[in-house]
Scaffold this active site. Structure first.
Site, short mmCIF file in Angstrom:
data_model
loop_
_atom_site.label_atom_id
_atom_site.label_comp_id
_atom_site.label_asym_id
_atom_site.label_seq_id
_atom_site.Cartn_x
_atom_site.Cartn_y
_atom_site.Cartn_z
N MET A 1 0.85 -1.20 0.00
CA MET A 1 0.00 0.00 0.00
C MET A 1 0.88 1.24 0.00
O MET A 1 0.44 2.34 0.39
CB MET A 1 -0.93 -0.01 1.22
CG MET A 1 -1.89 -1.19 1.19
SD MET A 1 -3.41 -0.91 2.12
CE MET A 1 -2.76 -0.58 3.74
N GLY A 2 2.15 1.09 -0.41
CA GLY A 2 3.04 2.24 -0.45
C GLY A 2 3.55 2.60 0.93
O GLY A 2 3.54 1.77 1.84
N LEU B 1 6.60 3.01 1.64
CA LEU B 1 7.53 1.88 1.71
C LEU B 1 8.64 2.11 2.74
O LEU B 1 9.13 3.23 2.91
CB LEU B 1 8.15 1.64 0.34
CG LEU B 1 7.16 1.35 -0.79
CD1 LEU B 1 7.90 1.07 -2.09
CD2 LEU B 1 6.25 0.18 -0.45
N HIS B 2 9.02 1.03 3.41
CA HIS B 2 10.14 1.05 4.35
C HIS B 2 10.97 -0.20 4.10
O HIS B 2 10.68 -0.98 3.17
CB HIS B 2 9.63 1.12 5.81
CG HIS B 2 8.58 0.10 6.13
ND1 HIS B 2 8.82 -1.25 6.11
CD2 HIS B 2 7.27 0.23 6.45
CE1 HIS B 2 7.73 -1.91 6.43
NE2 HIS B 2 6.75 -1.03 6.63
N HIS C 1 9.28 -3.57 3.33
CA HIS C 1 8.84 -3.78 1.95
C HIS C 1 10.03 -4.08 1.05
O HIS C 1 9.96 -4.95 0.17
CB HIS C 1 8.15 -2.52 1.40
CG HIS C 1 6.91 -2.11 2.14
ND1 HIS C 1 6.86 -1.01 2.96
CD2 HIS C 1 5.68 -2.67 2.17
CE1 HIS C 1 5.64 -0.89 3.46
NE2 HIS C 1 4.91 -1.88 3.00
#
Ligand code: PAF
Length: 285
Positions: free
Chosen positions: A32-33, A35-36, A39
Protein backbone atom coordinates in the site's frame (compact mmCIF):
# COMPACT_ATOMS: atom_id res chain seq x y z
CA UNK A 1 15.73 7.13 -14.69
CA UNK A 2 12.57 6.22 -12.82
CA UNK A 3 10.89 2.83 -12.47
CA UNK A 4 8.49 1.88 -15.29
CA UNK A 5 4.97 2.50 -13.91
CA UNK A 6 1.62 1.35 -15.29
CA UNK A 7 -1.86 2.20 -14.03
CA UNK A 8 -4.20 -0.18 -15.86
CA UNK A 9 -4.65 -3.94 -15.83
CA UNK A 10 -4.46 -4.01 -19.62
CA UNK A 11 -1.00 -2.32 -19.68
CA UNK A 12 0.14 -4.64 -16.88
CA UNK A 13 -1.26 -7.71 -18.65
CA UNK A 14 0.66 -6.87 -21.85
CA UNK A 15 3.98 -6.59 -20.00
CA UNK A 16 3.46 -9.74 -17.92
CA UNK A 17 2.46 -11.75 -21.02
CA UNK A 18 5.71 -10.68 -22.71
CA UNK A 19 7.68 -11.78 -19.64
CA UNK A 20 5.89 -15.10 -19.38
CA UNK A 21 6.26 -15.78 -23.13
CA UNK A 22 10.01 -15.24 -22.69
CA UNK A 23 9.98 -17.95 -19.99
CA UNK A 24 10.55 -15.58 -17.08
CA UNK A 25 9.38 -16.34 -13.53
CA UNK A 26 7.25 -13.39 -12.41
CA UNK A 27 7.25 -12.25 -8.78
CA UNK A 28 4.66 -9.92 -7.26
CA UNK A 29 5.04 -7.76 -4.14
CA UNK A 30 1.68 -6.19 -3.19
CA UNK A 31 1.99 -3.03 -1.06
CA UNK A 32 0.00 0.00 0.00
CA UNK A 33 3.04 2.24 -0.45
CA UNK A 34 4.70 4.30 2.32
CA UNK A 35 7.53 1.88 1.71
CA UNK A 36 10.14 1.05 4.35
CA UNK A 37 12.91 -1.53 4.72
CA UNK A 38 10.34 -4.26 5.43
CA UNK A 39 8.84 -3.78 1.95
CA UNK A 40 12.29 -3.55 0.39
CA UNK A 41 13.23 -6.88 1.96
CA UNK A 42 10.17 -8.39 0.21
CA UNK A 43 11.44 -7.01 -3.10
CA UNK A 44 14.95 -8.32 -2.42
CA UNK A 45 13.55 -11.77 -1.61
CA UNK A 46 11.40 -11.65 -4.77
CA UNK A 47 14.45 -10.76 -6.84
CA UNK A 48 16.30 -13.78 -5.45
CA UNK A 49 13.39 -16.12 -6.27
CA UNK A 50 12.17 -14.68 -9.59
CA UNK A 51 13.46 -13.33 -12.91
CA UNK A 52 11.29 -10.19 -12.87
CA UNK A 53 9.54 -8.39 -10.01
CA UNK A 54 6.41 -6.26 -10.15
CA UNK A 55 5.46 -4.21 -7.08
CA UNK A 56 1.89 -2.99 -6.64
CA UNK A 57 0.98 0.25 -4.90
CA UNK A 58 -2.68 0.55 -3.99
CA UNK A 59 -4.21 1.87 -0.77
CA UNK A 60 -7.14 -0.52 -0.67
CA UNK A 61 -10.36 1.11 0.58
CA UNK A 62 -12.13 -2.19 1.30
CA UNK A 63 -9.69 -3.20 4.05
CA UNK A 64 -10.20 -0.01 6.09
CA UNK A 65 -13.13 0.20 8.50
CA UNK A 66 -15.20 3.27 9.31
CA UNK A 67 -13.11 5.60 11.47
CA UNK A 68 -9.81 4.02 10.34
CA UNK A 69 -7.04 5.89 8.55
CA UNK A 70 -7.89 5.34 4.84
CA UNK A 71 -7.98 9.08 4.05
CA UNK A 72 -4.83 9.89 6.01
CA UNK A 73 -2.81 6.73 5.29
CA UNK A 74 0.72 7.96 4.39
CA UNK A 75 1.13 8.35 0.60
CA UNK A 76 4.33 9.39 -1.21
CA UNK A 77 4.49 7.80 -4.66
CA UNK A 78 7.61 9.65 -5.81
CA UNK A 79 9.62 8.53 -2.77
CA UNK A 80 8.28 4.96 -3.16
CA UNK A 81 9.37 4.91 -6.81
CA UNK A 82 12.89 6.02 -5.92
CA UNK A 83 13.14 3.29 -3.27
CA UNK A 84 11.87 0.63 -5.69
CA UNK A 85 14.35 1.80 -8.29
CA UNK A 86 17.16 1.49 -5.71
CA UNK A 87 16.37 -2.20 -5.05
CA UNK A 88 15.94 -3.06 -8.73
CA UNK A 89 12.18 -3.72 -8.97
CA UNK A 90 11.23 -4.07 -12.64
CA UNK A 91 7.74 -2.60 -12.71
CA UNK A 92 5.31 -0.65 -10.53
CA UNK A 93 1.56 -1.22 -10.88
CA UNK A 94 -0.34 1.71 -9.33
CA UNK A 95 -4.00 1.26 -10.27
CA UNK A 96 -6.82 3.69 -9.45
CA UNK A 97 -9.75 2.73 -7.21
CA UNK A 98 -11.94 2.46 -10.36
CA UNK A 99 -9.46 0.11 -11.99
CA UNK A 100 -9.56 -2.23 -8.97
CA UNK A 101 -13.26 -1.79 -8.16
CA UNK A 102 -15.14 -0.98 -11.38
CA UNK A 103 -18.38 -2.17 -9.76
CA UNK A 104 -18.02 -0.23 -6.50
CA UNK A 105 -15.85 -0.56 -3.42
CA UNK A 106 -17.22 -3.63 -1.67
CA UNK A 107 -15.33 -6.76 -0.70
CA UNK A 108 -16.49 -9.69 -2.83
CA UNK A 109 -14.58 -12.48 -1.07
CA UNK A 110 -14.93 -13.67 2.50
CA UNK A 111 -11.97 -14.64 4.67
CA UNK A 112 -14.34 -16.83 6.71
CA UNK A 113 -13.38 -17.95 10.23
CA UNK A 114 -9.78 -16.81 9.79
CA UNK A 115 -11.05 -13.32 9.02
CA UNK A 116 -13.23 -13.02 12.11
CA UNK A 117 -10.75 -13.91 14.87
CA UNK A 118 -7.85 -11.94 16.44
CA UNK A 119 -7.39 -8.76 14.34
CA UNK A 120 -10.64 -9.53 12.51
CA UNK A 121 -12.55 -9.22 15.77
CA UNK A 122 -11.33 -5.63 16.14
CA UNK A 123 -11.37 -4.78 12.41
CA UNK A 124 -14.58 -6.34 11.07
CA UNK A 125 -14.42 -6.91 7.31
CA UNK A 126 -10.70 -6.05 7.11
CA UNK A 127 -9.57 -9.49 5.93
CA UNK A 128 -12.46 -9.78 3.45
CA UNK A 129 -11.07 -6.58 1.90
CA UNK A 130 -7.52 -7.98 1.90
CA UNK A 131 -8.61 -11.29 0.33
CA UNK A 132 -10.63 -9.41 -2.32
CA UNK A 133 -7.91 -6.99 -3.36
CA UNK A 134 -5.12 -9.59 -3.36
CA UNK A 135 -7.22 -11.94 -5.53
CA UNK A 136 -7.81 -9.05 -7.97
CA UNK A 137 -4.14 -8.07 -7.99
CA UNK A 138 -3.28 -11.70 -8.78
CA UNK A 139 -5.85 -11.71 -11.60
CA UNK A 140 -4.35 -8.51 -13.05
CA UNK A 141 -0.68 -9.47 -12.64
CA UNK A 142 -0.79 -13.26 -13.10
CA UNK A 143 2.42 -13.84 -11.09
CA UNK A 144 4.11 -17.18 -10.43
CA UNK A 145 5.04 -16.17 -6.86
CA UNK A 146 3.89 -13.49 -4.43
CA UNK A 147 5.66 -12.17 -1.35
CA UNK A 148 4.10 -11.01 1.93
CA UNK A 149 5.64 -10.01 5.28
CA UNK A 150 5.25 -12.29 8.30
CA UNK A 151 4.68 -9.09 10.29
CA UNK A 152 1.05 -9.40 9.11
CA UNK A 153 0.92 -13.09 10.00
CA UNK A 154 -2.87 -13.43 10.06
CA UNK A 155 -3.03 -11.70 6.67
CA UNK A 156 -0.50 -14.22 5.33
CA UNK A 157 -2.68 -17.12 6.53
CA UNK A 158 -5.80 -15.50 5.02
CA UNK A 159 -4.05 -15.12 1.66
CA UNK A 160 -2.80 -18.73 1.70
CA UNK A 161 -6.35 -19.88 2.42
CA UNK A 162 -7.77 -17.60 -0.31
CA UNK A 163 -5.48 -18.95 -3.08
CA UNK A 164 -6.33 -22.52 -2.06
CA UNK A 165 -10.08 -21.83 -2.03
CA UNK A 166 -10.03 -19.82 -5.28
CA UNK A 167 -7.61 -22.32 -6.90
CA UNK A 168 -5.23 -19.50 -7.92
CA UNK A 169 -1.91 -20.96 -9.11
CA UNK A 170 0.38 -18.55 -7.21
CA UNK A 171 3.03 -19.64 -4.71
CA UNK A 172 2.71 -17.55 -1.54
CA UNK A 173 6.03 -16.82 0.16
CA UNK A 174 6.19 -15.37 3.70
CA UNK A 175 9.21 -13.17 4.45
CA UNK A 176 10.67 -12.61 7.94
CA UNK A 177 9.75 -9.40 9.79
CA UNK A 178 12.33 -6.61 9.62
CA UNK A 179 12.95 -4.92 12.98
CA UNK A 180 14.62 -1.79 14.29
CA UNK A 181 17.68 -2.42 16.50
CA UNK A 182 15.49 -2.25 19.60
CA UNK A 183 13.09 -4.93 18.25
CA UNK A 184 10.22 -2.74 17.00
CA UNK A 185 8.78 -4.29 13.84
CA UNK A 186 8.93 -1.89 10.86
CA UNK A 187 5.49 -0.59 9.90
CA UNK A 188 4.22 2.37 7.89
CA UNK A 189 2.05 3.22 10.91
CA UNK A 190 5.10 3.64 13.21
CA UNK A 191 5.08 7.16 11.73
CA UNK A 192 2.13 7.89 14.05
CA UNK A 193 4.28 7.39 17.20
CA UNK A 194 5.59 10.48 19.01
CA UNK A 195 9.09 10.45 20.56
CA UNK A 196 7.94 9.15 23.96
CA UNK A 197 5.72 6.46 22.44
CA UNK A 198 8.56 5.39 20.14
CA UNK A 199 10.67 4.60 23.25
CA UNK A 200 7.88 2.45 24.72
CA UNK A 201 6.91 0.71 21.44
CA UNK A 202 9.58 -2.10 21.46
CA UNK A 203 8.00 -3.45 24.65
CA UNK A 204 5.36 -5.19 22.52
CA UNK A 205 8.04 -7.36 20.86
CA UNK A 206 9.89 -7.87 24.17
CA UNK A 207 6.65 -9.00 25.84
CA UNK A 208 5.95 -11.48 23.03
CA UNK A 209 9.47 -12.92 23.33
CA UNK A 210 9.29 -13.27 27.14
CA UNK A 211 5.79 -14.75 27.05
CA UNK A 212 6.83 -17.26 24.38
CA UNK A 213 9.83 -18.34 26.46
CA UNK A 214 7.69 -18.93 29.56
CA UNK A 215 5.10 -20.81 27.47
CA UNK A 216 7.79 -23.18 26.19
CA UNK A 217 8.98 -23.47 29.81
CA UNK A 218 5.59 -24.96 30.76
CA UNK A 219 3.52 -22.05 32.08
CA UNK A 220 -0.16 -22.15 31.05
CA UNK A 221 -1.33 -19.68 28.39
CA UNK A 222 -4.16 -18.18 30.48
CA UNK A 223 -1.82 -16.98 33.23
CA UNK A 224 0.82 -15.71 30.80
CA UNK A 225 -1.63 -13.71 28.72
CA UNK A 226 -3.03 -11.86 31.74
CA UNK A 227 0.50 -10.97 32.84
CA UNK A 228 1.53 -9.86 29.30
CA UNK A 229 -1.48 -7.52 28.98
CA UNK A 230 -0.86 -6.00 32.42
CA UNK A 231 2.78 -5.44 31.52
CA UNK A 232 1.84 -3.52 28.36
CA UNK A 233 -0.90 -1.47 30.03
CA UNK A 234 1.40 -0.40 32.87
CA UNK A 235 4.01 0.77 30.31
CA UNK A 236 1.47 3.04 28.56
CA UNK A 237 -0.15 0.81 25.90
CA UNK A 238 -3.92 0.65 25.79
CA UNK A 239 -6.23 -0.82 24.97
CA UNK A 240 -4.45 -4.13 24.36
CA UNK A 241 -6.72 -5.74 21.79
CA UNK A 242 -5.23 -9.20 22.20
CA UNK A 243 -2.17 -11.24 23.04
CA UNK A 244 -2.74 -14.78 21.77
CA UNK A 245 -0.84 -18.07 21.84
CA UNK A 246 -2.09 -20.03 18.84
CA UNK A 247 -1.55 -22.96 16.54
CA UNK A 248 0.61 -21.37 13.80
CA UNK A 249 -1.40 -22.95 10.96
CA UNK A 250 -4.99 -22.66 12.18
CA UNK A 251 -4.64 -19.70 14.60
CA UNK A 252 -6.70 -21.70 17.13
CA UNK A 253 -5.72 -20.80 20.74
CA UNK A 254 -3.37 -23.14 22.63
CA UNK A 255 -3.69 -23.71 26.38
CA UNK A 256 -0.28 -25.27 26.89
CA UNK A 257 2.87 -25.73 24.84
CA UNK A 258 2.96 -29.04 22.95
CA UNK A 259 6.29 -29.75 21.23
CA UNK A 260 4.64 -31.33 18.17
CA UNK A 261 2.18 -28.45 17.54
CA UNK A 262 3.48 -25.40 15.61
CA UNK A 263 2.94 -22.38 17.83
CA UNK A 264 2.98 -18.63 17.35
CA UNK A 265 2.29 -15.66 19.60
CA UNK A 266 0.48 -12.64 18.18
CA UNK A 267 -0.35 -9.28 19.74
CA UNK A 268 -2.07 -6.00 18.94
CA UNK A 269 -2.23 -2.92 21.11
CA UNK A 270 -2.85 0.79 20.75
CA UNK A 271 -0.06 3.18 21.68
CA UNK A 272 -1.19 6.77 21.31
CA UNK A 273 -2.52 7.24 17.77
CA UNK A 274 -0.81 4.07 16.48
CA UNK A 275 -2.19 0.55 16.65
CA UNK A 276 0.81 -1.80 16.69
CA UNK A 277 0.68 -5.46 15.74
CA UNK A 278 3.47 -8.01 15.97
CA UNK A 279 4.05 -11.76 16.22
CA UNK A 280 6.85 -14.29 16.53
CA UNK A 281 7.24 -18.01 15.89
CA UNK A 282 7.47 -20.19 19.00
CA UNK A 283 7.90 -23.52 17.27
CA UNK A 284 7.61 -24.52 13.62
CA UNK A 285 6.65 -27.84 12.06
O1 PAF B 1 -0.01 -5.67 3.68
C1 PAF B 1 -0.45 -4.77 2.94
O2 PAF B 1 0.24 -3.79 2.66
C2 PAF B 1 -1.85 -4.89 2.37
O3 PAF B 1 -2.71 -5.47 3.28
C3 PAF B 1 -1.90 -5.62 1.01
C4 PAF B 1 -1.44 -7.07 1.14
C5 PAF B 1 -1.00 -4.91 0.01
C6 PAF B 1 -3.33 -5.65 0.47
O4 PAF B 1 -3.82 -4.35 0.30
Amino acid sequence: MTINTVHTKSELGTIVRTWRNAGKIVGLVPTMGALHDGHLSLVRQAKKNCDVVCVTLFVNPTQFGAGEDYATYPRDEEKDKALLQSVGADLLYAPSVDEMYPDGTAATLSAGRLGNILDGEFRPGHFDGVATVVARLFAHANPHKAFFGEKDYQQLQVIKQMVTEQKIPVEIIGVATVRENDGLALSSRNAYLNADERKIAPLLYKTLVETAQKFVGGMPAAELLIHAKENLISAGFGPVDYIALVNANTLVPLETFLPDVPARILGAAKLGRARLIDNIAISER
